[in-house]
Design a protein around this motif. Structure first.
Motif, mmCIF file in Angstrom:
data_model
loop_
_atom_site.group_PDB
_atom_site.id
_atom_site.type_symbol
_atom_site.label_atom_id
_atom_site.label_comp_id
_atom_site.label_asym_id
_atom_site.label_seq_id
_atom_site.Cartn_x
_atom_site.Cartn_y
_atom_site.Cartn_z
ATOM 1 N N PHE A 118 6.128 2.263 -15.682
ATOM 2 C CA PHE A 118 6.082 3.718 -15.821
ATOM 3 C C PHE A 118 5.433 4.163 -17.138
ATOM 4 N N ALA A 169 1.350 10.404 -6.659
ATOM 5 C CA ALA A 169 2.518 9.949 -5.880
ATOM 6 C C ALA A 169 2.378 10.279 -4.400
ATOM 7 N N GLY A 170 1.589 11.295 -4.067
ATOM 8 C CA GLY A 170 1.616 11.796 -2.705
ATOM 9 C C GLY A 170 0.405 11.437 -1.867
ATOM 10 N N ILE A 192 10.113 -0.954 -7.868
ATOM 11 C CA ILE A 192 10.793 0.098 -8.634
ATOM 12 C C ILE A 192 11.426 -0.607 -9.825
HETATM 13 C C1 HEM Z 1 9.291 9.231 -6.351
HETATM 14 C C2 HEM Z 1 8.051 6.527 -2.524
HETATM 15 C C3 HEM Z 1 5.352 10.176 -0.816
HETATM 16 C C4 HEM Z 1 6.132 12.630 -4.889
HETATM 17 C C5 HEM Z 1 9.236 8.216 -5.430
HETATM 18 C C6 HEM Z 1 10.024 7.013 -5.481
HETATM 19 C C7 HEM Z 1 9.667 6.248 -4.426
HETATM 20 C C8 HEM Z 1 8.656 6.969 -3.682
HETATM 21 C C9 HEM Z 1 10.198 4.865 -4.069
HETATM 22 C C10 HEM Z 1 11.101 6.670 -6.512
HETATM 23 C C11 HEM Z 1 10.546 5.891 -7.661
HETATM 24 C C12 HEM Z 1 11.644 5.442 -8.611
HETATM 25 O O1 HEM Z 1 12.825 5.581 -8.348
HETATM 26 O O2 HEM Z 1 11.288 4.925 -9.671
HETATM 27 C C13 HEM Z 1 7.195 7.283 -1.747
HETATM 28 C C14 HEM Z 1 6.641 6.844 -0.486
HETATM 29 C C15 HEM Z 1 5.889 7.879 0.003
HETATM 30 C C16 HEM Z 1 5.972 8.955 -0.960
HETATM 31 C C17 HEM Z 1 6.881 5.480 0.149
HETATM 32 C C18 HEM Z 1 5.101 7.962 1.264
HETATM 33 C C19 HEM Z 1 5.310 7.259 2.352
HETATM 34 C C20 HEM Z 1 5.373 11.177 -1.745
HETATM 35 C C21 HEM Z 1 4.727 12.460 -1.587
HETATM 36 C C22 HEM Z 1 4.930 13.146 -2.746
HETATM 37 C C23 HEM Z 1 5.717 12.305 -3.621
HETATM 38 C C24 HEM Z 1 3.960 12.902 -0.343
HETATM 39 C C25 HEM Z 1 4.476 14.534 -3.139
HETATM 40 C C26 HEM Z 1 3.829 15.366 -2.367
HETATM 41 C C27 HEM Z 1 7.031 11.901 -5.640
HETATM 42 C C28 HEM Z 1 7.513 12.331 -6.948
HETATM 43 C C29 HEM Z 1 8.436 11.344 -7.360
HETATM 44 C C30 HEM Z 1 8.478 10.345 -6.307
HETATM 45 C C31 HEM Z 1 7.100 13.579 -7.697
HETATM 46 C C32 HEM Z 1 9.275 11.349 -8.633
HETATM 47 C C33 HEM Z 1 10.577 12.014 -8.318
HETATM 48 C C34 HEM Z 1 11.559 12.061 -9.481
HETATM 49 O O3 HEM Z 1 11.787 11.044 -10.138
HETATM 50 O O4 HEM Z 1 12.130 13.145 -9.690
HETATM 51 N N1 HEM Z 1 8.420 8.174 -4.310
HETATM 52 N N2 HEM Z 1 6.761 8.549 -2.006
HETATM 53 N N3 HEM Z 1 5.976 11.118 -2.977
HETATM 54 N N4 HEM Z 1 7.618 10.711 -5.296
HETATM 55 FE FE1 HEM Z 1 7.292 9.695 -3.585
#
Ligand code: HEM
Length: 439
Positions: free
Chosen positions: A71, A253-254, A320
């Motif tokens: 990170f 991320a998205g 992660i």
């Molecule tokens: C956080 C997976 C799609 C925005 C995360 C985390 C995972 C993840 C595992 C947690 C990371 C951690 O705990 O260190 C995925 C997967 C996706 C996906 C597998 C699609 C299949 C998206 C989309 C968006 C997004 C479409 C936005 C439009 C974020 C953001 C975080 C995040 C902003 C940080 C959240 C926080 O810590 O408050 N994602 N993500 N992700 N994801 Fe996703």
């Protein structure tokens, strides 16, 4: 704690670098779901056991920070965005951003999602030989979805420049991750200078976009306007810098995550004609060739199950990491302060206790009644840091799957077995080459 000795680990470090998924899986097979890696001067644990994952991500989440190489490298581009920030700062941002990702808001993005899929299908029609790299196609389409949902009609030249600059900057971060012993970002090597330049282009483009939108003051109903309207408990908006960090975070991320999930879904469907036929039957019955909307999704349980099972076998966010800010006990083992914890959904999703015959692709696992224990399935992480875009991603995945599968079958274009390469997400090595078959 079970785990290899330094003598056992040392000859295998190359393997760790070349094929971390297989390496971690092998460790779990040999030592179980809780493994200690003997790295000099550092306590490193790989944890895949669902209760232990729950403890770290949820029950005692406060004891763990994101101050890990994964990170801090990413933060070179995303700054203090949601994915890379911690503590009070993160919490305030999360509260402000949360409403923008509410289910009702996402309903408004359905058209952008299926629209991007339909435009891709138009491009496919023009393709003479019908052979293409699906990995590339999915990346392009999900990038368009992110662009449209962030900027709606403003997703024009300036926004595209910004998105491209984000991806260039991200490439440098990937290079850094692959070469952890290279010079740090502040050393003026040619690569680092190019990285700084990319960040400069990126910043100028983002700030211009935000300023233009602010000057116009038009509510657009897109993510940018929602973030601009967001207020904290004291009624304060995000600063320009915070807006920048969150916009770039959403792009990173998205975009690739959803693309990766879809690419593997097509791959799995091509390998499993029975599942593909069941999917096609459901789509024909419920949609009859119509482009789906979000309201159709509750009537497409098998479509959802296919996507979820694909996220189990190939979780895009395969790694992660967390740093222990204080001592803890996890699964009965002591975790010293400062330890590095590696949680890989790829390994957790292959724990035989929760997933009989874990390597088998079986969407039925996700149909009613049969749902797995909560922390045996963590494609979106869990606890307070649960992916904020998880509903967005599930809706996008299902809508695009349903739109495309009604028009095409995708067959492997070469006989070579497909290899999984874990970078930012898991991607097929050399792309996923398929032959289009119109249905
Ligand atoms: C956080 C997976 C799609 C925005 C995360 C985390 C995972 C993840 C595992 C947690 C990371 C951690 O705990 O260190 C995925 C997967 C996706 C996906 C597998 C699609 C299949 C998206 C989309 C968006 C997004 C479409 C936005 C439009 C974020 C953001 C975080 C995040 C902003 C940080 C959240 C926080 O810590 O408050 N994602 N993500 N992700 N994801 Fe996703």
């Amino acid at each position: 704690v079970p785990g290899p000795t330094p003598r056992e680990l040392l000859p295998r470090l190359r393997e760790l670098q070349q094929d971390p998924l297989e390496f971690l899986l092998e460790l779990a097979r040999r030592y179980g779901p809780f493994v200690r890696l003997p790295v000099p001067g550092l306590h490193v644990f790989s944890i895949a056991q669902p209760d232990a994952v729950k403890h770290v991500l949820q029950d005692n989440a406060r004891n763990y920070s994101k101050r890990t190489l994964q990170f801090t490298n990413l933060a070179l581009v995303t700054g203090q965005g949601l994915l890379t920030s911690d503590g009070e700062f993160w919490l305030r941002q999360r509260r402000m951003a949360q409403p923008a990702f509410h289910r009702q808001r996402i309903a408004g993005f359905g058209g952008a999602m299926t629209g991007a899929a339909l435009r891709m299908l138009e491009r496919w029609k023009a393709k003479q030989d019908g052979v293409l790299d699906l990995d590339h196609e999915m990346m392009e389409m999900t990038l368009e979805v992110v662009g449209l949902t962030l900027f709606s009609s403003d997703f024009s030249a300036a926004a595209k420049r910004m998105v491209e600059a984000t991806l260039t900057a991200l490439d440098h971060v990937i290079h850094k991750a692959q070469n952890p012993f290279g010079p740090p970002a502040w050393v003026p090597t040619a690569r680092n200078r190019r990285f700084r330049q990319a960040l400069g282009v990126l910043d100028r483009a983002v700030y211009r976009l935000i300023e233009e939108r602010r000057a116009r003051g038009q509510p657009h109903g897109d993510l940018l306007s929602m973030l601009l309207e967001a207020r904290d408990d004291e009624g304060q908006p995000m600063t320009l810098r915070q807006l920048r960090d969150e916009l770039i975070t959403v792009i990173i991320a998205g975009h690739e995550t959803v693309a990766s999930a879809l690419t593997w879904t097509w791959h799995l469907l091509a390998q499993h004609p029975q599942a593909e036929a069941t999917l096609h039957a459901e789509l024909a019955q419920v949609l009859g060739g119509r482009t789906p909307t979000m309201e159709d999704l509750p009537r497409l349980p098998y479509t959802r199950a296919v996507f979820e099972e694909s996220l189990r076998l190939y979780p895009p966010a395969w790694l992660i990491t967390r740093r222990a800010t204080g001592p803890d006990t996890v699964g009965g083992y002591p975790i010293p302060k400062g330890s590095l914890l590696v949680l890989s959904p790829y390994i957790t999703h292959r724990q035989a206790e929760a997933w009989p015959e874990p390597e088998a692709f079986r969407p039925e696992r996700f149909l009613e009644d049969a749902r797995p224990p909560r922390y045996a399935y963590v494609p979106f992480g869990g606890g307070p840091r649960l992916c904020i875009g998880n509903t967005f991603a599930l809706v996008e995945g299902q809508l695009i799957l349903a739109t495309v599968a009604q028009h095409y079958r995708l067959r492997p274009a070469d006989a070579k077995p497909v290899e999984a390469a874990p970078l930012v997400t898991i991607r097929p090595k050399g792309g996923l080459w398929v032959r289009l078959e119109r249905r």
